[in-house]
Write a protein that holds these residues in place. Sequence first.
Motif, PDB file in Angstrom:
ATOM      1  N   ASP A 316      23.059  41.869  51.115  1.00 51.43           N
ATOM      2  CA  ASP A 316      23.099  40.866  50.054  1.00 51.43           C
ATOM      3  C   ASP A 316      23.780  41.424  48.801  1.00 51.43           C
ATOM      4  OD1 ASP A 316      22.161  38.247  48.859  1.00 51.43           O
ATOM      5  OD2 ASP A 316      21.145  39.656  47.532  1.00 51.43           O
ATOM      6  N   ALA A 317      23.456  42.662  48.442  1.00 57.31           N
ATOM      7  CA  ALA A 317      24.086  43.277  47.269  1.00 57.31           C
ATOM      8  C   ALA A 317      25.576  43.478  47.490  1.00 57.31           C
ATOM      9  CB  ALA A 317      23.410  44.617  46.969  1.00 57.31           C
ATOM     10  N   LEU A 318      25.952  43.909  48.690  1.00 57.58           N
ATOM     11  CA  LEU A 318      27.377  44.109  49.004  1.00 57.58           C
ATOM     12  C   LEU A 318      28.133  42.783  48.971  1.00 57.58           C
ATOM     13  CD1 LEU A 318      27.292  46.722  51.920  1.00 57.58           C
ATOM     14  CD2 LEU A 318      28.212  47.060  49.612  1.00 57.58           C
ATOM     15  N   VAL A 319      27.542  41.754  49.559  1.00 53.82           N
ATOM     16  CA  VAL A 319      28.204  40.438  49.585  1.00 53.82           C
ATOM     17  C   VAL A 319      28.437  39.941  48.161  1.00 53.82           C
ATOM     18  CG1 VAL A 319      27.916  38.008  50.200  1.00 53.82           C
ATOM     19  CG2 VAL A 319      27.414  39.782  51.877  1.00 53.82           C
ATOM     20  N   GLY A 320      27.493  40.230  47.254  1.00 49.64           N
ATOM     21  CA  GLY A 320      27.666  39.824  45.858  1.00 49.64           C
ATOM     22  C   GLY A 320      28.895  40.445  45.225  1.00 49.64           C
ATOM     23  N   VAL A 321      29.087  41.760  45.412  1.00 44.95           N
ATOM     24  CA  VAL A 321      30.253  42.419  44.799  1.00 44.95           C
ATOM     25  C   VAL A 321      31.531  42.057  45.541  1.00 44.95           C
ATOM     26  CG1 VAL A 321      28.918  44.306  43.814  1.00 44.95           C
ATOM     27  CG2 VAL A 321      29.833  44.572  46.106  1.00 44.95           C
ATOM     28  N   LEU A 322      31.447  41.847  46.845  1.00 39.69           N
ATOM     29  CA  LEU A 322      32.632  41.458  47.625  1.00 39.69           C
ATOM     30  C   LEU A 322      33.098  40.055  47.237  1.00 39.69           C
ATOM     31  CD1 LEU A 322      31.432  42.817  51.078  1.00 39.69           C
ATOM     32  CD2 LEU A 322      33.462  43.620  49.842  1.00 39.69           C
ATOM     33  N   ARG A 323      32.138  39.155  47.024  1.00 39.05           N
ATOM     34  CA  ARG A 323      32.492  37.794  46.589  1.00 39.05           C
ATOM     35  C   ARG A 323      33.142  37.824  45.209  1.00 39.05           C
ATOM     36  NH1 ARG A 323      29.842  33.360  43.722  1.00 39.05           N
ATOM     37  NH2 ARG A 323      30.669  31.383  44.505  1.00 39.05           N
ATOM     38  N   GLU A 324      32.661  38.706  44.325  1.00 37.08           N
ATOM     39  CA  GLU A 324      33.231  38.800  42.989  1.00 37.08           C
ATOM     40  C   GLU A 324      34.680  39.265  43.039  1.00 37.08           C
ATOM     41  OE1 GLU A 324      33.165  37.921  39.120  1.00 37.08           O
ATOM     42  OE2 GLU A 324      31.475  37.639  40.496  1.00 37.08           O
ATOM     43  N   VAL A 325      34.981  40.242  43.915  1.00 35.73           N
ATOM     44  CA  VAL A 325      36.364  40.693  44.084  1.00 35.73           C
ATOM     45  C   VAL A 325      37.232  39.547  44.593  1.00 35.73           C
ATOM     46  CG1 VAL A 325      37.891  42.192  45.446  1.00 35.73           C
ATOM     47  CG2 VAL A 325      35.819  43.131  44.418  1.00 35.73           C
ATOM     48  N   PHE A 326      36.721  38.801  45.590  1.00 37.48           N
ATOM     49  CA  PHE A 326      37.454  37.664  46.150  1.00 37.48           C
ATOM     50  C   PHE A 326      37.772  36.644  45.064  1.00 37.48           C
ATOM     51  CE2 PHE A 326      37.438  33.396  47.991  1.00 37.48           C
ATOM     52  CZ  PHE A 326      38.387  33.522  49.007  1.00 37.48           C
ATOM     53  N   ALA A 327      36.792  36.349  44.214  1.00 34.98           N
ATOM     54  CA  ALA A 327      36.986  35.363  43.143  1.00 34.98           C
ATOM     55  C   ALA A 327      37.961  35.880  42.087  1.00 34.98           C
ATOM     56  CB  ALA A 327      35.645  35.007  42.508  1.00 34.98           C
ATOM     57  N   GLN A 328      37.843  37.156  41.716  1.00 38.39           N
ATOM     58  CA  GLN A 328      38.761  37.725  40.715  1.00 38.39           C
ATOM     59  C   GLN A 328      40.197  37.727  41.228  1.00 38.39           C
ATOM     60  OE1 GLN A 328      37.469  41.542  39.295  1.00 38.39           O
ATOM     61  NE2 GLN A 328      35.639  40.737  38.311  1.00 38.39           N
ATOM     62  N   GLU A 329      40.363  38.016  42.521  1.00 41.62           N
ATOM     63  CA  GLU A 329      41.701  37.937  43.127  1.00 41.62           C
ATOM     64  C   GLU A 329      42.262  36.522  42.989  1.00 41.62           C
ATOM     65  OE1 GLU A 329      41.613  41.131  46.826  1.00 41.62           O
ATOM     66  OE2 GLU A 329      41.374  38.999  47.188  1.00 41.62           O
ATOM     67  N   GLY A 330      41.421  35.542  43.327  1.00 43.73           N
ATOM     68  CA  GLY A 330      41.865  34.151  43.232  1.00 43.73           C
ATOM     69  C   GLY A 330      42.219  33.768  41.814  1.00 43.73           C
ATOM     70  N   LYS A 414      51.285  38.034  28.837  1.00 47.08           N
ATOM     71  CA  LYS A 414      51.540  38.926  29.979  1.00 47.08           C
ATOM     72  C   LYS A 414      50.767  40.234  29.807  1.00 47.08           C
ATOM     73  CE  LYS A 414      53.847  40.385  33.665  1.00 47.08           C
ATOM     74  NZ  LYS A 414      53.475  41.793  33.715  1.00 47.08           N
ATOM     75  N   ALA A 415      50.697  40.751  28.595  1.00 49.50           N
ATOM     76  CA  ALA A 415      49.942  41.982  28.331  1.00 49.50           C
ATOM     77  C   ALA A 415      48.454  41.754  28.603  1.00 49.50           C
ATOM     78  CB  ALA A 415      50.158  42.432  26.890  1.00 49.50           C
ATOM     79  N   ASP A 416      47.956  40.577  28.206  1.00 48.43           N
ATOM     80  CA  ASP A 416      46.555  40.246  28.477  1.00 48.43           C
ATOM     81  C   ASP A 416      46.323  40.132  29.982  1.00 48.43           C
ATOM     82  OD1 ASP A 416      43.856  39.041  27.484  1.00 48.43           O
ATOM     83  OD2 ASP A 416      44.599  37.594  28.957  1.00 48.43           O
ATOM     84  N   PHE A 417      47.272  39.527  30.687  1.00 45.15           N
ATOM     85  CA  PHE A 417      47.171  39.399  32.146  1.00 45.15           C
ATOM     86  C   PHE A 417      47.145  40.773  32.818  1.00 45.15           C
ATOM     87  CE2 PHE A 417      49.504  39.491  36.179  1.00 45.15           C
ATOM     88  CZ  PHE A 417      48.690  38.681  36.953  1.00 45.15           C
ATOM     89  N   ASP A 418      47.984  41.696  32.358  1.00 45.06           N
ATOM     90  CA  ASP A 418      48.035  43.045  32.948  1.00 45.06           C
ATOM     91  C   ASP A 418      46.691  43.753  32.803  1.00 45.06           C
ATOM     92  OD1 ASP A 418      50.647  42.701  33.704  1.00 45.06           O
ATOM     93  OD2 ASP A 418      51.508  43.681  31.935  1.00 45.06           O
ATOM     94  N   LYS A 419      45.993  43.529  31.680  1.00 42.76           N
ATOM     95  CA  LYS A 419      44.660  44.125  31.489  1.00 42.76           C
ATOM     96  C   LYS A 419      43.676  43.567  32.523  1.00 42.76           C
ATOM     97  CE  LYS A 419      45.047  44.913  26.480  1.00 42.76           C
ATOM     98  NZ  LYS A 419      44.522  44.510  25.144  1.00 42.76           N
ATOM     99  N   ARG A 420      43.786  42.282  32.769  1.00 42.75           N
ATOM    100  CA  ARG A 420      42.888  41.657  33.735  1.00 42.75           C
ATOM    101  C   ARG A 420      43.187  42.138  35.152  1.00 42.75           C
ATOM    102  NH1 ARG A 420      40.217  37.551  31.067  1.00 42.75           N
ATOM    103  NH2 ARG A 420      41.161  37.004  29.055  1.00 42.75           N
ATOM    104  N   LYS A 421      44.450  42.364  35.438  1.00 39.27           N
ATOM    105  CA  LYS A 421      44.823  42.871  36.759  1.00 39.27           C
ATOM    106  C   LYS A 421      44.317  44.299  36.959  1.00 39.27           C
ATOM    107  CE  LYS A 421      48.712  42.888  39.954  1.00 39.27           C
ATOM    108  NZ  LYS A 421      50.173  42.682  40.113  1.00 39.27           N
ATOM    109  N   LYS A 422      44.377  45.116  35.888  1.00 40.47           N
ATOM    110  CA  LYS A 422      43.849  46.480  35.958  1.00 40.47           C
ATOM    111  C   LYS A 422      42.333  46.457  36.175  1.00 40.47           C
ATOM    112  CE  LYS A 422      47.319  48.935  33.200  1.00 40.47           C
ATOM    113  NZ  LYS A 422      47.580  49.665  31.936  1.00 40.47           N
ATOM    114  N   ALA A 423      41.666  45.502  35.533  1.00 43.59           N
ATOM    115  CA  ALA A 423      40.218  45.366  35.711  1.00 43.59           C
ATOM    116  C   ALA A 423      39.893  45.026  37.170  1.00 43.59           C
ATOM    117  CB  ALA A 423      39.676  44.294  34.778  1.00 43.59           C
ATOM    118  N   LEU A 424      40.731  44.182  37.798  1.00 43.68           N
ATOM    119  CA  LEU A 424      40.550  43.845  39.209  1.00 43.68           C
ATOM    120  C   LEU A 424      40.715  45.089  40.080  1.00 43.68           C
ATOM    121  CD1 LEU A 424      40.271  41.985  41.670  1.00 43.68           C
ATOM    122  CD2 LEU A 424      42.720  41.457  41.435  1.00 43.68           C
ATOM    123  N   THR A 425      41.765  45.887  39.793  1.00 43.08           N
ATOM    124  CA  THR A 425      41.998  47.119  40.562  1.00 43.08           C
ATOM    125  C   THR A 425      40.815  48.067  40.449  1.00 43.08           C
ATOM    126  OG1 THR A 425      44.393  46.921  40.175  1.00 43.08           O
ATOM    127  CG2 THR A 425      43.560  49.082  40.850  1.00 43.08           C
TER     128      THR A 425
END
Length: 503
Positions: A316-330, A414-425
């Motif tokens: 359940d804990a893993l699915v929570g963090v995995l779902r968050e990655v999926f949503a951030q990617e989207g 674009k600079a703000d977007f790059d920060k968000r992409k780094k946060a996803l990584t």
Amino acid sequence: MNIKQAKEDIKNAVSAYLTKDQFGNYVIPVERQRPVFLMGAPGIGKTAIMEQIAQELQIGLISYSMTHHTRQSALGLPFIVKKSYGGEEYSVSEYTMSEIIASIYDLMEVTGLKEGILFLDEINCVSETLAPSMLQFLQYKTFGRHSVPGGWIVVTAGNPPEYNNSVREFDIVTWDRLKRIDVEADYEVWKEYAYVRGVHPAITTYLDIRKDDFYKIETTVDGKSFVTARGWSDLSDMVKLYEQKQIPVTEQLVVQYLQNKKIAKSFAVYYDLFQKYRSDYQVDKILSGKAGKEITGRAQAAKFDERLSLLGLLIDALVGVLREVFAQEGAVMELVNCLKLMRADFVVEKDFTEVVRRRILAERNEISVGKKAGNLSADREYILNLTIAALDGQLELTAQKAPATGDAAFKLLKADFDKRKKALTKNVTQTDTNLTNVFQFCEEAFQAGSQELLILVTELTANSYAAHFIGKYGCQAYFRHNKDMLFTERKKDILAEIDELMK
């Protein structure tokens, strides 16, 4: 068949009915498109799969429970018109448009969708006055003089007679015009849905141990006693809210949803034990790789039921963090599309904040239209809300910095977007570490090739968020144990074949 198989059958039928030839006509004419009749016990998930089909096919969905309708609301209200026949004038009764048919046209106007599903539940339990009109509808797809619009597929559902005293038997003429699908409860199939929906882990781990308690309808001296898939799902929602508000979850609450006293009591006792495991094992420490010898030793000494509960907590804990990655990617992908559109608008418009505000409105409109159409998934809604939150931040940033040119506005966003992409990584890296730490803990607490590790690999394989993450980013620990699992299964098959040859 189970509800997952039924979903695929209905989805295939809808896709076939919506297929057009080179002239734009439906290959199977509307009048020959048999309504689908889904026969299954109450609370089994019939409505839920209709929502999933509409989401996957991106078509509209109108749902009605026919037990709530009278002949007037379904057929329309009568009114008198004057007509001439053979040179003489007569008063003739006609009917206003059915509320059900009108709702289809309303949805088409609001959403722009020309195709969809009209889902009518409990059609074999309609009132005596509505029954003749219902049978006419199933045969000719009309209420009164008004037909279901072309491109709208009729799917119906009903309960078997043993579950509802109001069931009316259809004659052969009616059955011969329907595409009938019978469906039964299946816990393993429901569990896939439970992971996506975020059903409380106490429920899934309890049912892993006591699968027979998933769906049960009995007649006792005290009347009907029942537990349904809908009951477990609704109970999950309430338990999570009670926990959030720190309200005790008691047997009195559980029995309101699981209307079988024995099962309700059993789950209430298990829930208290589950909460103790949650406190004792400190799952966050396991995910971060800081479990320590005490927690590991407790898992080693635990009985299988306790180990199963622990695995439920970990998954359940893993699915929570995995779902968050999926949503951030989207959300990142959605922001890319927004940036492209805003960059084009920045060239011709000077009010850059208005450009960003317009994108926010467009994202909100997609949520609004999707909800009205009935085809917006929970994942898509979450992604859109994350995107709106990011755009709100960019709107505030644009207002503060007040860029002078369109190029400057785009570079700012674009600079703000790059920060968000780094946060996803960074989040992806952390999630990979969480996965690795869970496998490492299980390797230390349980033996290699143990049933516990087999369960962990199997559950991650079946979960859509885990499959997406591992397929895209990999996970060495998962691949290693999955390979061992496949080798073990193949070894068992070979030994079984040898035993068969030796007979």
